[in-house]
Design a protein around this motif. Structure first.
Motif, PDB file in Angstrom:
ATOM      1  N   ASP A  83       0.834  -1.163   0.169  1.00 47.37           N
ATOM      2  CA  ASP A  83       0.084  -0.068  -0.100  1.00 47.37           C
ATOM      3  C   ASP A  83       0.636   1.253   0.059  1.00 47.37           C
ATOM      4  OD1 ASP A  83      -2.364  -1.434   2.197  1.00 47.37           O
ATOM      5  OD2 ASP A  83      -2.415  -1.399   0.097  1.00 47.37           O
ATOM      6  N   SER A  84       2.076   1.065   0.067  1.00 46.60           N
ATOM      7  CA  SER A  84       3.147   2.478   0.148  1.00 46.60           C
ATOM      8  C   SER A  84       3.141   2.955  -1.213  1.00 46.60           C
ATOM      9  CB  SER A  84       4.493   1.973   0.525  1.00 46.60           C
ATOM     10  OG  SER A  84       4.480   1.122   1.658  1.00 46.60           O
ATOM     11  N   ALA A  85       2.556   4.195  -1.171  1.00 45.46           N
ATOM     12  CA  ALA A  85       2.429   4.999  -2.388  1.00 45.46           C
ATOM     13  C   ALA A  85       1.704   6.221  -2.008  1.00 45.46           C
ATOM     14  CB  ALA A  85       1.192   4.112  -3.092  1.00 45.46           C
ATOM     15  N   THR A  86       1.578   7.041  -2.955  1.00 44.43           N
ATOM     16  CA  THR A  86       1.014   8.571  -2.904  1.00 44.43           C
ATOM     17  C   THR A  86      -0.380   8.234  -2.894  1.00 44.43           C
ATOM     18  OG1 THR A  86       3.109   9.688  -3.350  1.00 44.43           O
ATOM     19  CG2 THR A  86       1.026  10.876  -3.437  1.00 44.43           C
ATOM     20  N   TYR A  87      -1.122   8.770  -1.989  1.00 50.17           N
ATOM     21  CA  TYR A  87      -2.886   8.777  -2.300  1.00 50.17           C
ATOM     22  C   TYR A  87      -3.274  10.433  -2.591  1.00 50.17           C
ATOM     23  CZ  TYR A  87      -2.570   4.170  -0.877  1.00 50.17           C
ATOM     24  OH  TYR A  87      -2.013   2.835  -0.861  1.00 50.17           O
ATOM     25  N   LEU A  88      -3.874  10.573  -3.592  1.00 52.22           N
ATOM     26  CA  LEU A  88      -4.486  11.645  -4.040  1.00 52.22           C
ATOM     27  C   LEU A  88      -5.700  11.717  -3.718  1.00 52.22           C
ATOM     28  CD1 LEU A  88      -2.229  11.527  -7.154  1.00 52.22           C
ATOM     29  CD2 LEU A  88      -1.987  13.470  -5.872  1.00 52.22           C
ATOM     30  N   CYS A  89      -6.729  12.807  -3.257  1.00 52.47           N
ATOM     31  CA  CYS A  89      -7.906  12.856  -3.428  1.00 52.47           C
ATOM     32  C   CYS A  89      -8.342  13.725  -4.903  1.00 52.47           C
ATOM     33  CB  CYS A  89      -8.587  13.538  -2.182  1.00 52.47           C
ATOM     34  SG  CYS A  89      -8.043  15.234  -1.975  1.00 52.47           S
ATOM     35  N   ALA A  90      -9.431  13.613  -5.211  1.00 51.23           N
ATOM     36  CA  ALA A  90      -9.940  14.416  -6.425  1.00 51.23           C
ATOM     37  C   ALA A  90     -11.265  14.626  -6.701  1.00 51.23           C
ATOM     38  CB  ALA A  90      -9.352  13.762  -7.849  1.00 51.23           C
ATOM     39  N   MET A  91     -11.806  15.532  -7.190  1.00 52.25           N
ATOM     40  CA  MET A  91     -13.313  15.724  -7.353  1.00 52.25           C
ATOM     41  C   MET A  91     -13.362  16.411  -8.613  1.00 52.25           C
ATOM     42  SD  MET A  91     -13.247  17.984  -4.044  1.00 52.25           S
ATOM     43  CE  MET A  91     -12.459  16.584  -3.166  1.00 52.25           C
ATOM     44  N   ILE A  92     -14.814  16.341  -9.055  1.00 55.83           N
ATOM     45  CA  ILE A  92     -15.213  16.454 -10.542  1.00 55.83           C
ATOM     46  C   ILE A  92     -16.389  17.240 -10.314  1.00 55.83           C
ATOM     47  CG2 ILE A  92     -16.125  14.566 -11.086  1.00 55.83           C
ATOM     48  CD1 ILE A  92     -14.494  14.901 -13.662  1.00 55.83           C
ATOM     49  N   ILE A  93     -16.884  18.281 -11.260  1.00 53.46           N
ATOM     50  CA  ILE A  93     -18.373  18.479 -11.384  1.00 53.46           C
ATOM     51  C   ILE A  93     -18.784  17.833 -12.689  1.00 53.46           C
ATOM     52  CG2 ILE A  93     -19.693  20.730 -12.049  1.00 53.46           C
ATOM     53  CD1 ILE A  93     -17.313  22.250 -10.620  1.00 53.46           C
ATOM     54  N   TYR A  94     -19.952  17.411 -12.736  1.00 50.77           N
ATOM     55  CA  TYR A  94     -20.412  16.626 -13.819  1.00 50.77           C
ATOM     56  C   TYR A  94     -20.510  17.611 -14.862  1.00 50.77           C
ATOM     57  CZ  TYR A  94     -24.087  14.695 -16.793  1.00 50.77           C
ATOM     58  OH  TYR A  94     -24.855  14.187 -17.812  1.00 50.77           O
ATOM     59  N   GLY A  95     -20.154  16.775 -16.016  1.00 55.84           N
ATOM     60  CA  GLY A  95     -19.899  17.672 -17.251  1.00 55.84           C
ATOM     61  C   GLY A  95     -18.685  18.755 -17.577  1.00 55.84           C
ATOM     62  N   ASN A  96     -17.863  18.837 -16.466  1.00 53.51           N
ATOM     63  CA  ASN A  96     -16.849  19.622 -16.557  1.00 53.51           C
ATOM     64  C   ASN A  96     -15.643  18.878 -17.050  1.00 53.51           C
ATOM     65  OD1 ASN A  96     -14.403  20.818 -15.561  1.00 53.51           O
ATOM     66  ND2 ASN A  96     -16.051  22.645 -15.012  1.00 53.51           N
ATOM     67  N   ASN A  97     -15.629  17.522 -16.379  1.00 50.66           N
ATOM     68  CA  ASN A  97     -14.683  16.646 -16.541  1.00 50.66           C
ATOM     69  C   ASN A  97     -13.190  17.030 -16.205  1.00 50.66           C
ATOM     70  OD1 ASN A  97     -16.558  14.915 -17.639  1.00 50.66           O
ATOM     71  ND2 ASN A  97     -15.323  14.299 -19.456  1.00 50.66           N
TER      72      ASN A  97
END
Lengths: 111, 116
Positions: A83-97
């Motif tokens: 599991d050793s790695a970099t973890y990134l959160c991400a988010m998106i607005i529908y239709g914006n991509n």
């Protein structure tokens, strides 16, 4: 204020421990929330995505979203050295991509 | 099934030069995205192409440009290179928007651009 805040500090845990990661966001238009894992010298790979507030489980991974607080979390149970790695959160607005990412947390699981 | 491929793996340029980075999407994907991952700044969205058209652009100067070819592969061009352009440039692909609310973006391994 950045759209997505993720405290980029590294995290070292012993094997078998629970890893807890979180992000906050300011744009209430975000609708989909993701966690990516990035190994060294590789591109990010999607771990989980959620839409609604609440918990979503996938094996040892649990993603949590609280839209009222604009706060998301990722928990890794029974952590493994792999599991050793970099973890990134991400988010998106529908239709914006356009994925908006946090800065990432480098996680090291010590055998 | 082959994933997203990018070339070259590494690219070294000097200030003021131009860089061209290439990306081949997963077969069947029509959307291609470009992101910059610079040290200390995290992953930032650059461009989104779908069906040959630019659909969205991030907060980058016009010297960052690109295009998508009829086979859906894509090229990112960076003109008048500056030292701060040194970064990992990641390409991702997905199915077109269609009527799906969300399409997973699959990332390639990136091109490491170093500007001296």
């Amino acid at each position: 204020q950045k759209e997505v805040e993720q405290d980029p500090g590294p995290l070292s845990v012993p094997e078998g421990a629970i890893v807890s990661l979180n992000c906050t966001y300011s744009n209430s238009a975000f609708q989909y929330f993701m966690w990516y894992r990035q190994y060294s010298r590789k591109g990010p790979e999607l771990l989980m995505y959620t839409y609604s507030s609440g918990n979503k489980e996938d094996g040892r991974f649990t993603a949590q979203v609280d839209k009222s607080s604009k706060y998301i979390s990722l928990f890794i149970r029974d952590s493994q050295p792999s599991d050793s790695a970099t973890y990134l959160c991400a988010m998106i607005i529908y239709g914006n991509n356009r994925l908006a990412f946090g800065k990432g947390n480098q996680v090291v699981v010590i055998p | 099934e082959a994933g997203v491929t990018q070339s070259p793996t590494h690219l070294i340029k000097t200030r003021g030069q131009q860089a061209t980075l290439r990306c081949s999407p997963i077969s069947g994907h029509t959307s291609v995205y470009w992101y910059q991952q610079a040290l200390g700044l995290g992953l930032q969205f650059l461009l989104w192409y779908d069906e040959g058209e630019e659909r969205n652009r991030g907060n980058f100067p016009p010297r960052f440009s690109g295009r998508q070819f009829p086979n859906y592969s894509s090229e990112l061009n960076v003109n008048a290179l500056e030292l701060e352009d040194s970064a990992l440039y990641l390409c991702a692909s997905s199915f077109g928007q269609g009527d799906r609310p969300y399409n997973e973006q699959f990332f390639g391994p990136g091109t490491r651009l170093t500007v001296l």
